[in-house]
Write a protein that holds these residues in place. Structure first.
Motif, short mmCIF file in Angstrom:
data_model
loop_
_atom_site.label_atom_id
_atom_site.label_comp_id
_atom_site.label_asym_id
_atom_site.label_seq_id
_atom_site.Cartn_x
_atom_site.Cartn_y
_atom_site.Cartn_z
N CYS A 16 73.44 37.98 43.85
CA CYS A 16 73.38 37.34 45.16
C CYS A 16 73.95 38.34 46.15
O CYS A 16 75.14 38.65 46.13
N ARG A 17 73.09 38.87 47.01
CA ARG A 17 73.47 39.97 47.89
C ARG A 17 73.73 39.50 49.31
O ARG A 17 72.96 38.72 49.88
N HIS A 18 74.85 39.95 49.89
CA HIS A 18 75.14 39.68 51.29
C HIS A 18 74.39 40.71 52.13
O HIS A 18 74.54 41.92 51.93
N ALA A 19 73.56 40.24 53.04
CA ALA A 19 72.77 41.13 53.90
C ALA A 19 72.90 40.67 55.34
O ALA A 19 72.75 39.48 55.64
N GLN A 20 73.20 41.61 56.22
CA GLN A 20 73.24 41.31 57.65
C GLN A 20 71.90 41.74 58.25
O GLN A 20 71.66 42.93 58.46
N TYR A 27 72.86 35.43 52.55
CA TYR A 27 73.26 35.65 51.15
C TYR A 27 72.03 35.35 50.30
O TYR A 27 71.65 34.19 50.11
N LEU A 28 71.39 36.41 49.83
CA LEU A 28 70.10 36.31 49.17
C LEU A 28 70.28 36.28 47.66
O LEU A 28 70.76 37.24 47.05
N LYS A 29 69.91 35.16 47.06
CA LYS A 29 70.04 34.97 45.62
C LYS A 29 68.72 35.35 44.95
O LYS A 29 67.71 34.64 45.08
N TYR A 30 68.72 36.46 44.22
CA TYR A 30 67.48 37.01 43.71
C TYR A 30 67.15 36.44 42.33
O TYR A 30 67.21 37.14 41.31
N ASP A 31 66.76 35.16 42.31
CA ASP A 31 66.36 34.57 41.03
C ASP A 31 64.94 34.96 40.64
O ASP A 31 64.47 34.56 39.58
N ASN A 32 64.27 35.72 41.49
CA ASN A 32 62.99 36.32 41.10
C ASN A 32 63.19 37.40 40.04
O ASN A 32 62.21 37.94 39.53
N ARG A 33 64.44 37.69 39.70
CA ARG A 33 64.73 38.69 38.67
C ARG A 33 64.94 38.06 37.29
O ARG A 33 65.31 38.75 36.35
N LEU A 161 73.04 26.10 53.16
CA LEU A 161 72.13 26.43 52.06
C LEU A 161 70.73 25.99 52.46
O LEU A 161 70.50 24.82 52.78
N VAL A 162 69.79 26.94 52.46
CA VAL A 162 68.40 26.66 52.83
C VAL A 162 67.56 26.81 51.57
O VAL A 162 67.52 27.89 50.97
N HIS A 284 77.07 31.25 57.65
CA HIS A 284 76.92 32.01 56.41
C HIS A 284 75.85 31.28 55.59
O HIS A 284 76.10 30.22 55.01
N VAL A 285 74.66 31.89 55.54
CA VAL A 285 73.47 31.18 55.08
C VAL A 285 73.05 31.67 53.70
O VAL A 285 72.72 32.84 53.51
N GLY A 286 73.05 30.76 52.75
CA GLY A 286 72.59 31.07 51.40
C GLY A 286 71.10 30.80 51.27
O GLY A 286 70.61 29.73 51.66
#
Length: 389
Positions: A16-20, A27-33, A161-162, A284-286
């Motif tokens: 889960c990467r924090h990206a500005q 906060y991008l959760k890469y469950d595509n991995r 959380l979106v 802070h958006v997940g």
């Protein structure tokens, strides 16, 4: 927490990467991995691990447009359970092939997910197979909720959380997990404008008639779950809609900025944020990037349409006298302005051209919209009658 302990070791704990980006804290959760490139493994594994020995012996059946199919197929194969997967006829080829790769028997039936689901339920009754719902099951929901649990463990400051909504399994599970950790967290659901089934169900209005396939086929569900809608009604703060174009833009944005491939459903949450960044400023958006199984032909279409919308590829129509030198003059003007010609077509037979005229259609690669205007100005200064499409 019991679902998280149960499936531990059977799925990946994805980053889960924090990206500005765009001035926002995302906060991008890469469950595509995940191994099958989608979050569906969480719920499928949790469900399968809870089957009795007798149920395992009977085998399972599921219906899916692709990601749930692959998840059930993979983990059923690992656990020695025979799996039959019913998929709609229009399912992308890569998802069909990948499901078969994991050893499941694939049956293509019906035009929509609902058609496939009904056929799968018939098989369950006729052949005694255990039905594994893609979303309307407490064990499936609990498994999917481990995604939010991981996000908030890694980044407890997430306050919004979106989450995409199809049948509602992901958002229901995530809402339960997230609200248990932080009762004040805001949960926002996202659906495609073409398939606003959960929003319509909760608002008590009729779902609009079928208007074609969505680029986000993973959330193109006409009828949300009965269990999931109760959870969503209680715990989700709002449900918003995004257009097909906005979903395509999110796919392209992730590929361009994060170098990450997301399918339409996996990019839907980001699509809402990109479309309405002011709504999320200061938060802070997940965002779960929850699937990456995008057919390459569909990806090519998304990319080309995105380039056209951003005016990085433009189609020019030039009306010329049908004499030698017209094409050369047009190409020289485009080159002078820094454009790159990638396709040329002459048209003499249709529209309003006379017998002494030709329409020249030229596709040009450009830098941006401002560059297109410079190209047009240069061409018009050479006496060319040109319009951009």
């Amino acid at each position: 927490m019991s679902a998280a302990r149960r499936i531990e070791g059977g799925i990946l704990r994805t980053p889960c990467r924090h990206a500005q980006l765009l001035g926002l804290d995302l906060y991008l959760k890469y469950d595509n991995r995940q191994e099958t490139h989608a979050f569906k493994e969480r719920g499928a594994l949790n469900k399968l691990l809870c089957l009795t020995p007798q149920e395992r012996e009977r085998g399972v059946v599921a219906a899916s447009a692709g990601n749930h199919a692959q998840a059930v197929a993979r983990h059923a194969g690992r656990l020695g359970i025979e799996a039959t997967i019913v998929m709609p006829l229009g399912t992308p080829f890569n998802k069909v092939a990948n499901t078969q790769k994991w050893g499941a028997r694939v049956v293509l039936e019906g035009q929509t997910f609902e058609d496939a689901k009904n056929y799968a339920l018939d098989l369950s009754q006729h052949d005694g197979l255990v039905w594994v719902s893609p979303f309307d099951d407490v064990l499936i929901m609990a498994g999917q909720g481990t995604l939010a649990l991981e996000m908030l463990t890694d980044w407890p400051q997430i306050d919004t959380l979106v989450v995409p909504i199809g049948g509602g399994g992901l958002i229901a599970g995530c809402a339960v997990a997230a609200k248990a950790i932080n009762p004040n967290i805001e949960i926002i659901g996202v659906q495609s404008e073409l398939f606003p089934s959960m929003k319509c169900a909760l608002e008590g209005i009729e779902v609009p008639p079928f208007r074609g396939r969505s680029v986000a086929e993973g959330i193109a569900v006409k009828e949300p779950g009965l269990l999931t809608r109760e959870v969503v009604k209680e715990l989700v703060d709002s449900i918003e809609l995004v257009s097909e174009t906005q979903i395509e833009d999110a796919i392209n944005f992730l590929l361009d900025t994060e170098k990450v491939l997301a399918e339409g459903a996996g990019a839907a949450a980001l699509a809402l944020v990109l479309a309405h960044p002011e709504r999320f400023r200061g938060k802070h958006v997940g965002l779960p990037v929850c699937g990456g199984n995008l057919d390459l032909r569909q990806l090519a279409t998304c990319l080309m349409r995105g380039l056209a919308r951003s005016r990085r590829i433009v189609a020019l129509t030039i009306l010329l006298d049908d004499v030698p030198g017209g094409l050369a003059l047009s190409a020289a003007a485009i080159a002078e302005a820094g454009g790159n010609v990638i396709e040329v077509q002459h048209q003499r037979h249709f529209g309003e051209v006379t017998g002494a005229q030709v329409e020249l259609h030229i596709t040009v690669e450009t830098q941006d919209a401002a560059h297109v205007e410079r190209i047009l100005e240069t061409m018009r200064a050479r006496g060319l009658k040109v319009v951009s499409n």
